[in-house]
Design a protein around this motif. Structure first.
Motif, PDB file in Angstrom:
ATOM      1  N   SER A   1      43.459  16.255 -33.108  1.00  0.00           N
ATOM      2  CA  SER A   1      44.588  16.362 -32.894  1.00  0.00           C
ATOM      3  C   SER A   1      45.332  15.284 -32.334  1.00  0.00           C
ATOM      4  N   VAL A   2      45.205  14.398 -33.220  1.00  0.00           N
ATOM      5  CA  VAL A   2      45.837  12.893 -33.020  1.00  0.00           C
ATOM      6  C   VAL A   2      47.295  13.102 -33.414  1.00  0.00           C
ATOM      7  N   PHE A   3      47.832  11.996 -32.855  1.00  0.00           N
ATOM      8  CA  PHE A   3      49.425  11.942 -33.465  1.00  0.00           C
ATOM      9  C   PHE A   3      49.422  11.448 -34.909  1.00  0.00           C
ATOM     10  N   PRO A   4      49.779  12.080 -35.794  1.00  0.00           N
ATOM     11  CA  PRO A   4      49.720  11.368 -37.160  1.00  0.00           C
ATOM     12  C   PRO A   4      50.619  10.311 -37.386  1.00  0.00           C
ATOM     13  N   SER A   5      51.914  10.408 -37.104  1.00  0.00           N
ATOM     14  CA  SER A   5      52.881   9.346 -37.280  1.00  0.00           C
ATOM     15  C   SER A   5      53.033   8.396 -36.392  1.00  0.00           C
ATOM     16  N   MET A   6      52.052   7.954 -35.544  1.00  0.00           N
ATOM     17  CA  MET A   6      51.674   6.979 -34.742  1.00  0.00           C
ATOM     18  C   MET A   6      50.609   6.063 -35.062  1.00  0.00           C
ATOM     19  N   THR A   7      50.544   4.964 -34.764  1.00  0.00           N
ATOM     20  CA  THR A   7      49.452   4.074 -35.154  1.00  0.00           C
ATOM     21  C   THR A   7      48.422   4.308 -34.283  1.00  0.00           C
ATOM     22  N   VAL A   8      47.058   3.846 -34.999  1.00  0.00           N
ATOM     23  CA  VAL A   8      45.799   4.121 -34.209  1.00  0.00           C
ATOM     24  C   VAL A   8      45.922   3.639 -32.725  1.00  0.00           C
ATOM     25  N   ALA A   9      46.287   2.304 -32.684  1.00  0.00           N
ATOM     26  CA  ALA A   9      46.539   1.690 -31.365  1.00  0.00           C
ATOM     27  C   ALA A   9      47.481   2.649 -30.314  1.00  0.00           C
ATOM     28  N   GLU A  10      48.727   3.094 -31.012  1.00  0.00           N
ATOM     29  CA  GLU A  10      49.543   3.674 -30.485  1.00  0.00           C
ATOM     30  C   GLU A  10      48.882   5.088 -29.856  1.00  0.00           C
ATOM     31  N   ASN A  11      48.092   5.565 -30.478  1.00  0.00           N
ATOM     32  CA  ASN A  11      47.557   6.759 -30.158  1.00  0.00           C
ATOM     33  C   ASN A  11      46.460   6.628 -28.670  1.00  0.00           C
TER      34      ASN A  11
END
Ligand SMILES: Nc1ncnc2c1ncn2[C@@H]1O[C@H](COP(=O)(O)OP(=O)(O)OP(=O)(O)O)[C@@H](O)[C@H]1O
Length: 233
Positions: free
Chosen positions: A90-100
């Motif tokens: 359940s990651v935030f798909p529209s944010m970058t990996v670093a932003e997550n």
């Protein structure tokens, strides 16, 4: 020597007339890695649900870092330092990996920064990519990183390698051992290749009861455990 972080004793769980768990003892030490296995319906998820407070056991006690936690609300148990990662990322798909990772670090207790977290989960090179573009295995690693970023003492993983390739599965076992520098990890898993790669202290549940506990090499060689998996017991 490491102290005991989690100690569950005599855990029982009754759903109406059905006894899903009975008399289960389990303890894990700080900075260790343990695995819980067992055939379908053995009671693995029920046991994790008791540790996280989603369920209150009908018998037994759970102590975490010296405190009795059975029956506390899930958010209180989480605040004491138990994090759980479910099977579906359940990651935030529209944010970058670093932003997550950055979001997960907000308000967390981890002293690590974004770069360190990305390094641990092996996603430094993908830091500017959208999380939604990651491969399935990478999403799982990102979510493990997000769980660790909150600074838990205990991380519970529910079938962490479901749907992964053999290579991703092996990498996940390595990642979990790296994490044990920071916290204790308990994984519930079906995939015997993952459990073999993890090669650690393993609890076998069968029909809601303790069946065996030993290093995985001994579990794998145990005829009675094989019988349980093949439905011969
Ligand atoms: N809320 C509930 N009400 C009634 N029975 C339940 C409930 N939750 C679980 N059970 C039963 O308890 C038993 C143990 O279930 P549990 O999901 O813990 O097993 P599991 O080892 O995690 O299985 P799987 O590997 O299939 O996920 C099963 O027979 C299940 O049907």
């Amino acid at each position: 020597m490491n102290g005991t972080l989690l100690q569950a004793e005599g855990i029982g769980m009754r759903f109406g007339g059905f006894q899903a768990l009975s008399g289960v003892d389990f303890d894990v030490k700080e900075n260790s890695v343990a695995c819980i296995i067992g055939p379908n319906g053995a009671g693995k998820s029920t046991f994790l649900n008791i540790i996280t407070g989603t369920l209150t056991p009908t018998a037994g006690t759970v102590r975490f870092a010296g405190q009795a936690i059975a029956g506390l609300a899930p958010h209180r148990i989480a605040r004491l330092g138990i994090a759980r990662k479910f099977q579906i990322p359940s990651v935030f798909p529209s944010m970058t990996v670093a932003e997550n990772v950055e979001v997960a670090l907000w308000g967390g207790r981890s002293p690590a920064g974004i770069d360190e977290m990305l390094e641990i989960i092996g996603l430094s090179r993908r830091r500017l990519d959208l999380a939604g573009d990651l491969a399935h295995g990478e999403k799982q690693w990102l979510e493990i990183g997000m769980a660790i970023a909150t600074g838990p003492k205990l991380l519970l993983l529910d079938e962490p390698t479901a749907g992964m390739t053999p290579e991703e599965t092996r990498a996940t076992a390595e990642l979990i051992h790296r994490l044990s520098n920071r916290c204790t990890v308990v994984a519930v898993e079906h995939d015997i290749n993952f459990v073999r790669a993890l090669d650690t202290d393993t609890l076998v549940l069968h029909q809601g009861q303790f069946f065996r506990r030993a290093p995985f090499v001994e579990i794998e060689a145990d005829e009675a455990v094989r019988d349980v998996y093949l439905g011969r017991r």
